[in-house]
Design a protein around this motif. Structure first.
Motif, PDB file in Angstrom:
ATOM      1  N   TRP A  20       0.811  -1.212   0.000  1.00 35.19           N
ATOM      2  CA  TRP A  20       0.000   0.000   0.000  1.00 35.19           C
ATOM      3  C   TRP A  20       0.849   1.268   0.000  1.00 35.19           C
ATOM      4  N   ARG A 452      -3.733  -6.275  -1.463  1.00 35.17           N
ATOM      5  CA  ARG A 452      -3.731  -5.020  -2.215  1.00 35.17           C
ATOM      6  C   ARG A 452      -4.408  -5.205  -3.570  1.00 35.17           C
ATOM      7  N   ASP A 455      -8.057  -5.210  -2.969  1.00 36.24           N
ATOM      8  CA  ASP A 455      -8.466  -3.856  -2.635  1.00 36.24           C
ATOM      9  C   ASP A 455      -8.695  -3.050  -3.920  1.00 36.24           C
ATOM     10  N   ALA A 498      -2.746  -2.655   6.041  1.00 37.04           N
ATOM     11  CA  ALA A 498      -3.330  -2.052   4.841  1.00 37.04           C
ATOM     12  C   ALA A 498      -3.547  -0.560   5.095  1.00 37.04           C
ATOM     13  N   ASP A 500      -5.245   2.985   3.625  1.00 33.97           N
ATOM     14  CA  ASP A 500      -6.050   3.747   2.672  1.00 33.97           C
ATOM     15  C   ASP A 500      -5.600   5.200   2.751  1.00 33.97           C
TER      16      ASP A 500
END
Length: 792
Positions: A20, A452, A455, A498, A500
């Motif tokens: 990420w 990922r 995602d 992870a 964002d």
């Protein structure tokens, strides 16, 4: 070149970056280094750029960049990390390939590698093509030439992969001897069965491919390679050379090539001082009268194949069962845990294949609506990675490939699809199945790449694949009692790491609080712009508040947040992010943050709040390193305040408490550090202070002394003729050794060796009676002796 030797080193490290944010996070198992890339670089990759060759007295006679003498794999994932984090090592490797071309008739020592060490026979045709094309383009960008050879990860081979390599202009590859099935002289009909490793390894072979193309194959000497990797052959470089030279046939009537291939980490990481043994071996062969060193490209040009071969498809060098090691519990393991089960391999493979197969058709369909030629765009996307997704590279990419004038949203979707497909390849990296348990770093890393990829599939394609992925992992039983299944490993090792945009924005506030660059920015994967309008360090508390814009360079995703960070200690952290609320709202938050309950103000005002337990290991590591020196300064301040009292206690003979004794020890260590940092101007005083100390911090003081010695060597190299820096080296080494400090003299030795040319000139001047030159030559001789370097 009737008798030639080639040593191939497969230099490679798997991708370890957090998918990420694009940076390697701290790995505790690599201590005292930050991560395994750093550790292996310090133990292997850097030492091989200047491997020591010793004289009979144990002094360094010369150094050798072994990369310029051997054949080596230029693995993209390793070189990308080196370029960013150890540029001097990276430059030395690239320069070694240029130097090798002078030695080997224009043929370089580096060969290409499939991009991210995927097991090629288990990949789709499209993935194989991208792996080869990306490997070739990465090589070309780094070395400024076309690669002649390619390394197939784990030497896992099939004809389709060889054909795609030949199509890309590759002339040869390297395989293990047991991967040959049949051979025959070109132009004859009868084949000879050479299965079981019976192939003659001292010649290249032609492998004809279904398309009509062909590629040369070198089968390395398995016995010698085994004894390097698992035996004691690297204990003595001359014996290593002797073993290679003895491998030629006694009654040969044709040219012969004795060659080996091993994991190159053997030369220094797996085997300490293996870099020196390699250099000694190379120098011994270079001095041989009837044998020359070569690389595969040079040998192939001089001696084209006279025989052809049929290779055993779906075989590899590290699994006697073919490629089953990356599919199921075939029995192959590292040897560390012989009783452990590898049954987890099959569900992990099944889980990633399901993700791959669900994504591929949908991604191809959507990408075709955005670019003219999806296959060409996919192959060209390696340029975005090489440029670290710079704005210029992205703009140029779309000018070449966009189907039309794409909207910002369409551009973001296209970038997201390409990054998703890169993550799909990364989640198939061979290391995920190589070791003994799904809890080990390689397996966790492929699950992170899968996370990922899923995602991005959710964002770009509307596909939710995670539930099925986790359900499949529930069948992967672990050997580690801390976790029951691969699903538990995923929940513990992937989801918490992870990131964002909101999490990256909160991290940006925390890093800004300590004037540090966020890893996501350092990697080039994100652009982060913070407008920190409010900041305070009053009362021992750090506070920061403002707005932060986060933009993913890799996918184009962008977001703006209000962000705040508070720090009063490693266990008292509060970080918050929310949608922007405007200047008035920020001012109101700041009033609360500066009030009696700052953490409460953050909790009340921000939608997402992170506290100390939520910080990543990397965030904690970065902050701890930044504030740790302050602890020493605080202890010294306490000692200064307490020193009159300590003097009274000493004068009256009152025993010190344990706490005051520790204060005195630390203060004395800091005084030693201060003397080191000024070049030890008073050696007698330094030694007296050492004798009065109970238990100084030898490691920390040794590091300080090593840094000062290196600085002195740099000053000496920059000021030829000035003896003062050389005299300081002598003084510093003497003080450090007298105190028992562990020293790292690597760079100082390298600089000393470079100065030997100046020594010859100064010696001539000294011989003419020039006093300054006499002082300099004497200082250089003494400094070289202290550094363990032969003067001439």
């Amino acid at each position: 070149m009737d008798r030639a030797v080639c040593i191939h080193g497969h230099f490679y490290q798997p991708p370890r970056e957090n998918p990420w944010i694009g940076e390697v996070e701290v790995q505790r198992s690599a201590a005292p280094y930050h991560d395994w890339n750093e550790r292996v670089t310090a133990e292997c990759y850097e030492p091989n750029t200047a491997a020591r060759l010793l004289d009979p007295d144990g002094l360094i006679a010369e150094v050798m960049n072994t990369y310029s003498r051997i054949s080596f794999t230029a693995a993209p994932t390793l070189l990308a990390w080196l370029e960013q984090h150890r540029p001097s090592v990276y430059t030395a490797i690239v320069e070694a390939d240029r130097e090798s071309r002078k030695c080997y008739a224009g043929h370089g020592s580096a060969i290409a590698c499939c991009y991210n060490h995927i097991i090629m026979p288990l990949a789709t045709r499209e993935e194989k093509r991208v792996q080869v094309v990306w490997g070739v383009r990465d090589f070309r960008a780094r070395f400024g030439r076309e690669p002649e050879g390619i390394w197939l990860p784990e030497t896992a081979v099939d004809l389709e992969s060889l054909d795609l390599a030949a199509e890309a202009g590759i002339r040869f590859t390297i395989l293990a001897p047991h991967q040959a099935a049949k051979v025959r002289r070109i132009g004859t009909e009868a084949w000879t069965d050479v299965s079981g490793g019976r192939v003659e390894t001292r010649m290249p072979y032609l492998c004809r491919l279904p398309s009509g193309r062909s590629i040369a194959v070198f089968f390395y000497d398995g016995g010698i390679a085994h004894d390097i990797a698992f035996g004691d052959l690297l204990n003595d470089g001359r014996r290593f050379a002797g073993r290679l030279l003895d491998a030629f046939s006694s009654g040969r009537d044709r040219p012969e090539l004795v060659h080996i291939a091993t994991d190159a980490e053997t030369y220094g990481h797996h085997k300490k001082f293996g870099d020196m043994a390699l250099a000694c071996c190379l120098r011994t062969i270079e001095r041989s009268r009837d044998t020359s060193l070569t690389v595969y490209g040079e040998y192939l040009a001089a001696h084209p194949p006279t025989h052809e071969v049929i290779v055993r498809e779906r075989t590899s060098w590290s699994c006697v069962h073919g490629v089953e090691r990356w599919l199921q519990a075939c029995g192959c393991h590292s040897g560390t845990h012989p009783g452990w089960s590898q049954a987890w391999r099959e569900p992990l493979r099944e889980a990633v294949v399901r993700v791959r197969d669900a994504i591929a058709p949908r991604a191809a369909e959507v990408l075709a609506t955005l670019v003219r030629d999806p296959a060409a765009a996919r192959e060209d996307a390696v340029g975005l990675v090489l440029a670290r997704w710079s704005d210029e590279a992205v703009t140029a990419f779309f000018s070449r490939h966009a189907l039309r004038d794409l909207s910002p949203g369409e551009r973001r979707r296209a970038l997201g699809l390409l990054e998703m497909e890169r993550q799909v390849m990364l989640m198939q990296t061979s290391c995920g199945w190589f070791f003994d348990d799904i809890t080990e770093p390689g397996s966790v890393q492929v699950m992170r790449h899968a996370g990922r990829a899923m995602d991005l599939a959710r964002q770009t394609l509307g596909l939710d694949l995670e539930a099925a992925f986790i359900d499949t992992l529930r069948r992967a039983r672990t050997n580690d009692p801390e976790y029951a299944t691969g699903a538990n490993v995923y929940e513990a090792g992937v989801r918490p790491r992870a990131f964002d945009p909101a999490r990256i924005g909160s991290g940006a506030a925390l890093y800004a609080l300590f004037d540090l660059e966020p890893p996501a920015v350092a990697s080039g994967m994100y652009a982060v712009d913070g407008d920190w309008r409010y900041r305070s360090d009053a009362g021992g508390r750090r506070r920061i508040l403002g707005t932060v814009r986060v933009r993913s360079r890799a996918t184009g995703e962008e977001a703006l947040f209000d962000a705040v960070a508070l720090f009063s200690g490693m266990d008292q952290v509060a970080v918050g992010v929310r949608e922007p609320g405007g200047e008035e709202a920020l001012r109101a938050v700041w009033e609360g943050v500066m009030g009696a309950d700052p953490a409460g103000a953050v909790s009340a005002s921000f939608a997402r709040v992170y506290t100390a337990p939520d910080l990543s290991n990397e965030e904690r590591w970065a902050i701890a390193r930044r504030i740790a020196p302050g602890i020493g300064r605080a202890i010294c301040a306490v000692y200064r305040d307490a020193s009159p009292l300590l003097s009274v206690l000493e004068d009256l003979g009152i025993p010190e408490t344990g706490g005051t004794a520790l204060l005195r020890e630390h203060a004395s260590s800091e005084r030693l550090r201060s003397l080191i940092e000024t070049g030890c101007p008073d050696p007698d005083g330094f030694q007296a202070l050492v004798r009065g100390l109970g238990a100084p911090d030898l490691v920390s003081l040794g590091e300080a002394a090593s840094r000062r010695i290196e600085a002195s060597a740099r000053a000496a190299a920059a000021r030829p003729g000035d003896p003062v820096p050389l005299e300081e080296i002598v003084r510093m080494v003497g003080c450090a050794k007298g105190a028992g400090l562990p020293l790292t003299l690597w760079e100082g030795q390298n600089l000393c060796i470079e100065m030997r040319n100046n020594y010859a000139l100064m010696q001539e001047r000294a011989g003419r009676g020039e006093g300054d030159a006499q002082r300099w030559t004497e200082a250089f001789r003494r400094a070289a002796t202290c550094l363990g370097v032969r003067v001439a």
